[in-house]
Design a protein around this motif. Structure first.
Motif, mmCIF file in Angstrom:
data_model
loop_
_atom_site.group_PDB
_atom_site.id
_atom_site.type_symbol
_atom_site.label_atom_id
_atom_site.label_comp_id
_atom_site.label_asym_id
_atom_site.label_seq_id
_atom_site.Cartn_x
_atom_site.Cartn_y
_atom_site.Cartn_z
ATOM 1 N N VAL A 279 43.056 49.981 41.183
ATOM 2 C CA VAL A 279 42.743 48.548 41.142
ATOM 3 C C VAL A 279 42.790 47.978 42.562
ATOM 4 N N LEU A 280 43.775 48.412 43.329
ATOM 5 C CA LEU A 280 43.885 47.913 44.709
ATOM 6 C C LEU A 280 42.728 48.411 45.574
ATOM 7 N N GLU A 281 42.362 49.673 45.404
ATOM 8 C CA GLU A 281 41.217 50.206 46.160
ATOM 9 C C GLU A 281 39.946 49.443 45.796
ATOM 10 N N MET A 282 39.799 49.170 44.499
ATOM 11 C CA MET A 282 38.636 48.402 44.032
ATOM 12 C C MET A 282 38.617 47.048 44.734
ATOM 13 N N ALA A 283 39.791 46.375 44.729
ATOM 14 C CA ALA A 283 39.878 45.027 45.298
ATOM 15 C C ALA A 283 39.495 45.066 46.779
ATOM 16 N N CYS A 287 36.104 43.282 48.327
ATOM 17 C CA CYS A 287 36.225 42.288 49.407
ATOM 18 C C CYS A 287 35.409 42.700 50.622
ATOM 19 N N ASN A 288 35.529 43.984 50.984
ATOM 20 C CA ASN A 288 34.806 44.446 52.170
ATOM 21 C C ASN A 288 33.293 44.418 51.991
ATOM 22 N N SER A 289 32.841 44.418 50.735
ATOM 23 C CA SER A 289 31.381 44.401 50.509
ATOM 24 C C SER A 289 30.795 43.033 50.845
ATOM 25 N N ASN A 290 31.675 42.041 50.936
ATOM 26 C CA ASN A 290 31.237 40.665 51.215
ATOM 27 C C ASN A 290 30.430 40.021 50.103
ATOM 28 N N GLU A 321 39.706 35.187 47.946
ATOM 29 C CA GLU A 321 38.629 34.884 48.906
ATOM 30 C C GLU A 321 37.254 34.791 48.261
ATOM 31 N N ARG A 322 36.882 35.845 47.549
ATOM 32 C CA ARG A 322 35.536 35.772 46.964
ATOM 33 C C ARG A 322 35.443 36.269 45.520
ATOM 34 N N GLY A 323 36.591 36.406 44.886
ATOM 35 C CA GLY A 323 36.545 36.943 43.529
ATOM 36 C C GLY A 323 37.000 35.953 42.481
ATOM 37 N N TYR A 324 36.735 36.279 41.219
ATOM 38 C CA TYR A 324 37.219 35.488 40.100
ATOM 39 C C TYR A 324 37.619 36.468 39.014
ATOM 40 N N ILE A 325 38.827 36.257 38.458
ATOM 41 C CA ILE A 325 39.318 37.207 37.468
ATOM 42 C C ILE A 325 39.516 36.529 36.124
ATOM 43 N N VAL A 326 39.071 37.210 35.064
ATOM 44 C CA VAL A 326 39.337 36.694 33.712
ATOM 45 C C VAL A 326 39.881 37.831 32.859
ATOM 46 N N LYS A 327 40.560 37.464 31.775
ATOM 47 C CA LYS A 327 41.058 38.495 30.856
ATOM 48 C C LYS A 327 39.941 38.959 29.931
ATOM 49 N N ALA A 400 28.917 51.316 47.333
ATOM 50 C CA ALA A 400 28.214 51.222 46.033
ATOM 51 C C ALA A 400 27.733 49.794 45.793
ATOM 52 N N VAL A 401 28.594 48.812 46.067
ATOM 53 C CA VAL A 401 28.216 47.418 45.801
ATOM 54 C C VAL A 401 27.036 47.030 46.689
ATOM 55 N N LYS A 402 27.099 47.422 47.957
ATOM 56 C CA LYS A 402 25.982 47.077 48.864
ATOM 57 C C LYS A 402 24.701 47.775 48.424
ATOM 58 N N ARG A 403 24.853 49.048 48.021
ATOM 59 C CA ARG A 403 23.672 49.814 47.599
ATOM 60 C C ARG A 403 22.968 49.112 46.429
#
Ligand code: UDP
Length: 448
Positions: A279-283, A287-290, A321-327, A400-403
């Motif tokens: 989860v932390l690596e994902m986060a 974030c780094n993908s902007n 910074e740029r995310g939104y989390i929901v359950k 992956a996100v940028k791709r």
């Protein structure tokens, strides 16, 4: 004699199975049928009965408590549930027949609830089997059901056998058959055989679309020798699906503030779990993908901890910074939102159909066999996404996100996804293949 009007539905008590079956129930209800849903004691659909006005709900005697699921594991649980539910289901049908003056046109049961077959036979009632996963998954199960577990293990030591394509069903190879990690092989094979045994059923319904899986569907049709009806995606046929769980709609307001096609939506379904480290690596990667991201993190979806409150502060800082989390998100609405540019998914069949139905390309991160099959189709057959394999690593997540969202390659995937979306829309409209399949089913049921 007047045609019978009542349809008995028997879903598997898991959201991914319940949703499409209840969609079918709604479609049949609007055709004038009465609907009775037979359920056990856990994950009851009746807890959200307000979404199904006019439906009758009946609970059968508990044959296996939910706690046994943990102890036995999924495969053993299903085999045992089927053995122990047969008698109480027969009692239930007998009572319903008395109460309803014999008015049962058909029992439609999830393929995993095969105990229903015995009651259908005993009371000479028509039955139809409902599949909530892909046709390719059914094919794989048939193939597996015919194999011998011991021989298969030996055969699979040969790399040539591993890479062999299954009975002309490119790209499905023997090593892709959805059996790994599910339990002892002989028990997996037994469950596949039971599920593949059509008993006295007069048809098979699959929540798929012929344009997505034509070769698997023809293969199946030849194999099962009773009509196979690909009448999906059911979420596009009937009124919008109703969730058993509450959805957090605040994410739609957040999406309204994002640029078109900029957001990556992340969900691993209703059962998938990740390690805290992942989860932390994902986060970090997100974030780094902007790119902005909307992330579903259920209470139980991080192994060993109870929700995001227990994650290190580092996580909240990155996400805010740029995310939104929901359950829980209203997924179909999210996928259809103009701000969403891609879906990071575990590739459950419902999520796959919903993503294609909205023309959204995907990053695939399947957990187990059936999801891996869906991912394979997404990447290699429909070419509307790609898989991220190996450990979850922030660099890989960012790439992956940028791709998918930024690169031309991702734009090509989106274009193809949009073409498929149109095909799906056409298939559920008057004159389309799924529309016709549903009509045929209704016609058949009305003769009962
Ligand atoms: N879902 C949802 N909101 C969420 C997460 C999931 O509405 O936040 C729905 C999703 O739309 C899909 C279902 O839950 O219909 C998940 O089914 P799928 O077959 O994709 O995966 P499973 O949960 O069975 O592994």
């Amino acid at each position: 004699m007047e045609a019978k009007r009542r349809i008995v539905l028997v879903p598997v008590p898991a959201q991914g199975h319940v949703t499409p079956m209840m969609q079918l129930g709604k479609a049949l209800y609007s055709e004038g049928f009465s609907i009775t849903v037979v359920e056990g004691h856990f994950n009851q659909v009746s807890s959200s009965s307000q979404h199904f006005p006019g439906f009758q709900f009946v609970t059968i005697k508990e044959s296996l408590p939910e706690s046994e699921f943990e102890r036995l594991g999924g495969i053993e649980f299903m085999i045992k549930l089927n053995k122990t539910s047969e008698a109480s289901f027969k009692d239930c049908i007998s009572q319903l027949l008395q109460q309803q003056g014999n008015d049962i046109a058909c029992i439609i049961y999830d393929e995993f609830m095969y105990f229903c077959g015995a009651a259908a036979k005993e009371f000479k009632l028509p039955s139809v089997i409902f599949n909530s996963t892909s046709a390719t998954n059914q094919v794989s199960r048939y193939v597996v059901g015919k194999l011998n577990a011991e021989k298969f293990l030996v055969d699979m030591e040969d790399p040539e056998m591993q890479d062999k394509v299954v009975e002309n069903l490119y790209p499905l190879r023997y090593k892709d058959l959805p059996i790994s990690e599910m339990g002892p092989l002989d028990r997996v094979f037994e469950l596949c055989r039971e599920v593949g045994n059509k008993r006295t059923a007069s048809g098979v319904i699959i929540n798929t679309v012929s344009c997505l899986e034509s070769s698997s569907l023809s293969w199946l049709q030849q194999e099962v020798r009773i009509p196979v009806s690909p009448l999906g995606p059911l979420h596009m046929t009937a009124s919008p699906p109703s969730s058993l769980l509450e959805e957090d709609r605040s994410c739609i307001e957040w999406l309204n503030k994002q640029k078109p096609r900029s957001v990556i939506y992340i969900s691993v379904g209703t059962l998938g779990q990740m390690e805290t480290k992942e989860v932390l690596e994902m986060a970090w990667g997100l974030c780094n993908s902007n790119q902005p991201f909307l992330w579903v993190i259920r209470a139980g979806s991080i192994l060993g901890i109870n929700g995001i409150d227990s994650l290190p502060d580092e996580f909240n800082k990155m996400v805010s910074e740029r995310g939104y989390i929901v359950k829980r998100a209203p997924q179909i609405e999210v996928l259809g939102h103009p701000a969403v540019g891609g879906f990071w998914s575990h590739c459950g069949w419902n999520s796959t159909l919903e993503s294609i139905g909205e023309g959204v390309p995907m990053i695939c991160r399947p957990f187990h066999g059936e999801q891996k099959l869906n991912a394979m189709y997404i990447e290699r057959v429909w070419r509307i996404g790609f898989q991220v394999e190996g450990k979850v690593d922030r660099g890989e997540v960012e790439k992956a996100v940028k791709r998918l969202i930024v690169d031309d390659e991702g734009a090509g995937m989106r274009e193809r996804a949009l073409v498929l979306k149109e095909k799906l829309k056409a298939s559920v409209k008057n004159g389309g293949a799924s529309y016709d399949a549903l009509n045929e089913l209704v016609k058949y049921l009305k003769t009962k």
